[in-house]
Design a protein around this motif. Structure first.
Motif, PDB file in Angstrom:
ATOM      1  N   ARG A  28       0.796  -1.228   0.000  1.00 60.98           N
ATOM      2  CA  ARG A  28       0.000   0.000   0.000  1.00 60.98           C
ATOM      3  C   ARG A  28       0.828   1.278   0.000  1.00 60.98           C
ATOM      4  O   ARG A  28       0.319   2.338  -0.349  1.00 60.98           O
ATOM      5  CB  ARG A  28      -0.949   0.013   1.202  1.00 60.98           C
ATOM      6  N   ASP A  30       3.509   4.204  -1.040  1.00 62.19           N
ATOM      7  CA  ASP A  30       3.820   4.791  -2.348  1.00 62.19           C
ATOM      8  C   ASP A  30       5.274   4.608  -2.749  1.00 62.19           C
ATOM      9  O   ASP A  30       5.589   4.556  -3.939  1.00 62.19           O
ATOM     10  CB  ASP A  30       3.488   6.288  -2.334  1.00 62.19           C
ATOM     11  N   ALA A  31       6.165   4.564  -1.773  1.00 60.34           N
ATOM     12  CA  ALA A  31       7.592   4.452  -2.092  1.00 60.34           C
ATOM     13  C   ALA A  31       8.313   3.746  -0.951  1.00 60.34           C
ATOM     14  O   ALA A  31       7.956   3.890   0.220  1.00 60.34           O
ATOM     15  CB  ALA A  31       8.202   5.830  -2.314  1.00 60.34           C
ATOM     16  N   LYS A  52       8.604   0.435  -7.126  1.00 62.04           N
ATOM     17  CA  LYS A  52       8.455   1.612  -6.265  1.00 62.04           C
ATOM     18  C   LYS A  52       9.543   1.704  -5.195  1.00 62.04           C
ATOM     19  O   LYS A  52       9.431   2.492  -4.257  1.00 62.04           O
ATOM     20  CB  LYS A  52       7.085   1.624  -5.597  1.00 62.04           C
ATOM     21  N   VAL A 256       6.683  11.713  -4.239  1.00 58.35           N
ATOM     22  CA  VAL A 256       5.497  11.068  -3.685  1.00 58.35           C
ATOM     23  C   VAL A 256       4.342  12.067  -3.582  1.00 58.35           C
ATOM     24  O   VAL A 256       3.201  11.755  -3.964  1.00 58.35           O
ATOM     25  CB  VAL A 256       5.812  10.459  -2.299  1.00 58.35           C
ATOM     26  N   ARG A 259       2.911  12.798  -7.060  1.00 57.83           N
ATOM     27  CA  ARG A 259       2.057  11.722  -7.563  1.00 57.83           C
ATOM     28  C   ARG A 259       0.716  11.720  -6.853  1.00 57.83           C
ATOM     29  O   ARG A 259      -0.325  11.473  -7.441  1.00 57.83           O
ATOM     30  CB  ARG A 259       2.761  10.370  -7.397  1.00 57.83           C
ATOM     31  N   ARG A 260       0.731  11.979  -5.554  1.00 52.70           N
ATOM     32  CA  ARG A 260      -0.490  12.015  -4.766  1.00 52.70           C
ATOM     33  C   ARG A 260      -1.421  13.127  -5.269  1.00 52.70           C
ATOM     34  O   ARG A 260      -2.652  12.961  -5.336  1.00 52.70           O
ATOM     35  CB  ARG A 260      -0.172  12.241  -3.290  1.00 52.70           C
TER      36      ARG A 260
END
Length: 263
Positions: A28, A30-31, A52, A256, A259-260
């Motif tokens: 889950r 992001d990175a 990722k 991050v 991208r969010r």
């Protein structure tokens, strides 16, 4: 974002229970930032998250360390020898110190072992059994004492032989002080800090003979040891400074967040 430092190595039963939760969590985020590219490549856990995951090595700020005390450095060399090997770390099962003590059998050079831990008494008994009069256990030291020892030593040796040693701060501190390094190839950050043939010597794990040969090589070749130490210092400045650590994390956070926002 999560920083991933180490796989679960020893607790096999616990891992069976924990694995589903671990992968649910890692799936889950992001990175993922691994602490070395070596660990990123060799971790069976991180293998499935290559899309990722990236490497951001641990960095040290030398400005946070005390300055070496020149008189104490001189005194250390008078007491233990103008040249001596140094290990700094907690004496745990994965540190490989029993192999290092075997390597010291009948060796002509001094070794200082700094740090305490659950194996300390056992290691001291082993040294006594092997009659290693040139091995000195100094126990726990404060930051000033550690800095003085780092400055005084000839080389830093880090014999960790299991993947539980995910990085190796003591080894990196040796590089920061411009010392030639010896470590084992265990697929983790130790052989990312210490590049074989450039900053020092990397040997197979669990081999007292290989450790002894590496120590003999540095002992017999002061010019080579000096070149390795200079290269280790340059590598610290280029790769492992606190400034580089901050820059890399700042860039990852920006990616991050960006991208969010798009999502």
């Amino acid at each position: 974002m999560v920083t991933y430092h180490s796989d679960i190595v020893r607790q096999k039963v616990l891992l069976q229970v924990y694995r589903p939760l671990m992968h649910a969590f890692l799936g889950r985020v992001d990175a993922i930032a691994a602490t070395s590219p070596n660990y990123l490549q060799s971790s069976t856990v991180l293998h499935r998250y290559q899309d990722k995951a990236r490497s951001i090595p641990i960095g040290l700020a030398q400005s946070l360390y005390p300055e070496p005390d020149g008189q104490v450095v001189t005194d250390l060399r008078l007491r233990y020898g103008e040249r001596f090997f140094l290990f700094v770390g907690v004496q745990r099962y994965y540190k490989g110190l029993h192999f290092l003590l075997e390597a010291m059998s009948a060796a002509p050079w001094p070794l200082l072992v700094v740090g305490a831990g659950p194996l300390e008494q056992d290691l001291m008994r082993t040294a006594a059994r092997l009659k290693l009069t040139n091995v000195h256990f100094l126990g726990s030291v404060d930051e000033q004492q550690k800095v003085n020892l780092m400055q005084a030593c000839y080389s830093v040796i880090f014999p960790s032989h299991l993947r539980s040693e995910a990085f190796g701060i003591g080894l990196l501190e040796g590089a920061m002080f411009g010392k030639p390094l010896i470590c084992c190839e265990i697929g983790t950050g130790t052989s990312f800090i210490n590049v074989h043939g450039s900053t020092g010597i990397v040997v197979p794990p669990m081999s007292a003979g290989a450790l002894r040969t590496a120590m003999q090589t540095l002992w017999d070749n002061p010019g080579l040891a000096q070149r390795y130490g200079e290269a280790a210092r340059v590598r610290y400045l280029d790769v492992f400074s606190s400034e580089e650590l901050g820059r890399a994390y700042s860039e990852l956070y920006k990616q991050v967040v960006s991208r969010r926002k798009v999502l």
